[in-house]
Design an enzyme around this catalytic site. Structure first.
Site, short mmCIF file in Angstrom:
data_model
loop_
_atom_site.label_atom_id
_atom_site.label_comp_id
_atom_site.label_asym_id
_atom_site.label_seq_id
_atom_site.Cartn_x
_atom_site.Cartn_y
_atom_site.Cartn_z
N ASP A 180 0.84 -1.20 0.00
CA ASP A 180 0.00 0.00 0.00
C ASP A 180 0.88 1.26 0.00
O ASP A 180 1.87 1.33 0.74
CB ASP A 180 -0.87 -0.02 1.28
CG ASP A 180 -1.92 1.06 1.30
OD1 ASP A 180 -2.77 1.07 0.41
OD2 ASP A 180 -1.89 1.90 2.23
N GLU A 232 14.33 -15.52 -0.25
CA GLU A 232 14.77 -16.60 0.64
C GLU A 232 13.73 -17.70 0.74
O GLU A 232 14.03 -18.81 1.17
CB GLU A 232 14.97 -16.06 2.07
CG GLU A 232 16.23 -15.27 2.28
CD GLU A 232 16.20 -14.62 3.66
OE1 GLU A 232 15.50 -15.13 4.57
OE2 GLU A 232 16.87 -13.59 3.81
C1 BGC Z 1 -5.56 2.26 -0.43
C2 BGC Z 1 -6.71 3.06 0.05
C3 BGC Z 1 -6.31 3.66 1.39
C4 BGC Z 1 -4.99 4.41 1.31
C5 BGC Z 1 -4.41 4.64 2.65
C6 BGC Z 1 -4.58 3.40 -0.67
O1 BGC Z 1 -3.75 3.29 -1.59
O2 BGC Z 1 -5.81 1.53 -1.60
O3 BGC Z 1 -7.88 2.32 0.14
O4 BGC Z 1 -7.30 4.55 1.79
O5 BGC Z 1 -4.05 3.70 0.58
O6 BGC Z 1 -3.90 3.47 3.18
#
Ligand code: BGC
Length: 549
Positions: A216, A265
């Site tokens: 993310d 790994e």
């Molecule tokens: C996720 C979102 C989220 C944000 C903060 C984004 O890229 O896909 O759903 O609100 O990151 O974590």
């Protein structure tokens, strides 16, 4: 009506070397997929029960959005404990059982990793707050004194992606940085404890048996030295492509090099895919150099209109950018942050990826089906978002009082329409939540969704679900669809794309008129009825057809 002229067997093996290079990966948004315990909220048991559906659909892997312990300020993207499952989703035992069952079915499991920020209820942040200014624990986040005579102004002019300042003042007068909601404080990735902790978290989940991670905000971990003001620069849209002192800083790559060593790994080709919004596809390619992550989402493709010229340009650009680093291109049309593609294509082009109007539903679905067949004919890996195989539109008329997206409350109309693509999916024609669960649904489902349910569509040769099943079956039987790093474009009239890959031809008519083209060989599949007459084929408006040549 869909045309399915072949019914190839499932021949691909998810343990084959390089499995991820052409994998079709299905995104499960756990709270909205299936509710196993009847509390109105999806959970891991629900996902586990439905794994045979995903196997039958024909995907290679399942990516689960976060299910970790979280106060749910941002639907789980605010993690309080990276090694625990939120009770609303189940337990670590459920996660273990899910991973085992998936593997027994030949499905891979990819989990979401949220390294840019934690929840404000994470133990580290709670202690940092408690211990006050000067505490070494504050150095794991970005705490700063404010500006102004009494420190009453934020340390810089950054705004949160969800709206409002990117800084919140604590009771003791210091401020902390949060690029997203105030409940999501950004980690300071220059601090060695943060890097160590995430290496350990990676190992925790790899030891649990997961096959990879979706990273993310992968472009956000390192901030420019001194956290410089943006000055007059326009503030952000949700994850835009602009150059920003908090996005796409070169320092992020050292982190991914260290993660790649860990992934390598483990046996079985464990992978990571970056959610990295960068100014150019070349910058995106930096995340997937041979010693970094394996894939990066192609948001340029997601943002492209249903237009032959634009599509061809972005396909070429994407392939050209990935080829030098040897990474597969990826393709995606929908996810949990954008308006579903059936609704985007139902509206005029140029409105972006957050759309508030339903538009022309029939047209949107017709184009969405055609767009999916084009995507699945491209070399590389494709991502599907739960419910797109049912042709679900966005729910554009959710009443304000049921909305949960934090950006709805902070951005005053800029974004905040992500709830519309997060409505729980319909499984059955009847029942209180169309089979989602026995206890209702955390967001209301439209009545029209009975007819879009899995039950209603199964066995109907004209349905979108059967189109996806057929398309994925063809793709598994004909590896040339996803293989390689190039397409050969054949001559085509304006508004039409014709691409060849070995013994396979894909034709996409993006215009609103039928076109007559050569019948390239044996028709394998089409998103609406193609009439073949001798050597000629009439491809209707907004239609994609696949041929074996
Ligand atoms: C996720 C979102 C989220 C944000 C903060 C984004 O890229 O896909 O759903 O609100 O990151 O974590």
């Amino acid at each position: 009506m869909t045309q399915h002229l072949t019914a190839p067997a499932h021949t691909r093996d998810s343990t084959r070397p390089g499995w991820w290079r052409d994998a079709v990966i299905y995104q499960v948004y756990p709270r909205s997929f299936a509710d196993g315990n009847g509390d109105g909220m999806g959970d891991l048991k629900g996902v586990r029960d439905r794994l045979p559906y995903l196997k039958d659909l024909g995907v290679d892997a399942v990516w689960l959005s976060p299910f970790y312990a979280s106060p749910q300020a941002d639907a789980g993207y605010d993690v309080a404990d990276y090694r625990a499952i939120d009770p609303m989703f189940g337990s670590l035992l459920d996660a273990d059982a899910l991973i085992r069952d998936a593997h027994a079915l030949g499905l891979r499991i990819i989990v979401d990793l949220v390294p840019n920020h934690s929840s404000d209820r994470h133990e580290w942040f709670k202690r940092a707050l408690r211990e006050g200014p000067g505490s070494p624990l504050r150095a794991r986040y970005h705490f700063r004194p404010g500006k102004g005579k009494n420190g009453e102004l934020p340390p810089n002019d950054w705004e949160s992606i969800f709206g409002g300042p990117a800084w919140t003042r604590t009771e003791d007068g210091e401020w902390y940085l949060h690029l997203f909601a105030p409940e999501q404080p950004d980690f300071n990735w220059e601090h060695p404890a943060v890097a160590d902790e995430f290496r350990s978290i990676l190992r925790f989940w790899l030891d649990m048996g997961v096959d990879g991670f979706r990273v993310d905000v992968a472009h956000g971990l390192i901030k420019a030295d001194g956290l410089p003001d943006l000055g007059g620069h326009d503030q952000l849209k949700l994850l835009g492509n602009d150059v920003m002192p908090f996005f796409d800083q070169d320092g992020v790559h050292a982190i991914y090099r260290s993660w790649r060593k860990i992934l390598d790994e483990y046996p079985g080709e464990r992978i990571a895919v970056a959610e990295a919004w960068t100014p150019t596809v070349e910058r995106t390619a930096n995340y997937v150099r041979p010693d970094e992550l394996h894939q990066a989402f192609n948001f340029q493709y997601l943002g492209t209109a249903w237009d032959a010229v634009e599509l061809r340009a972005v396909i070429d650009l994407s392939l050209d950018a990935m080829r030098p680093v040897g990474a597969p291109a990826t393709w995606v049309l929908s996810n949990h942050d954008v308006t579903r593609h059936a609704t985007r294509f139902a509206n005029p082009a140029g409105l972006g990826t957050q759309i508030r109007t339903a538009g022309d539903r029939e047209l949107g679905l017709r184009r969405a089906r055609a767009a999916t067949l084009l995507m699945l004919a491209l070399p590389g890996s494709a991502y599907l978002y739960q419910g797109e195989e049912l042709g679900l539109p966005d729910v554009t008329d959710l009443p304000d009082e049921v909305r949960q997206d934090p950006s709805f409350f902070r951005a005053a109309g800029q974004d905040g329409f992500r709830d519309g693509c997060r409505v729980p999916i319909p499984w059955t024609v009847d029942g209180p939540s169309y089979g989602f669960g026995s206890g209702g649904s955390w967001l209301p489902q439209p009545d029209s969704w009975a007819a879009l349910s899995v039950e209603a569509q199964t066995g109907d040769p004209g349905s979108t679900l059967e189109l996806y099943r057929s398309a994925l079956a063809v793709r598994r039987a004909r590896p040339e669809l996803g293989a390689g790093d190039a397409v050969e474009w054949l001559d085509a009239p304006d508004g039409v794309l014709v691409l060849r890959r070995g013994g396979f031809v894909c034709v996409a008519n993006t215009t609103s008129e039928p076109v007559t083209l050569p019948a390239y060989g044996q028709l394998l599949l089409a998103s609406s009825t193609v009439r073949v007459d001798g050597d000629a084929a009439e491809v209707p408006a907004d239609t994609t057809a696949w041929w074996a040549v």
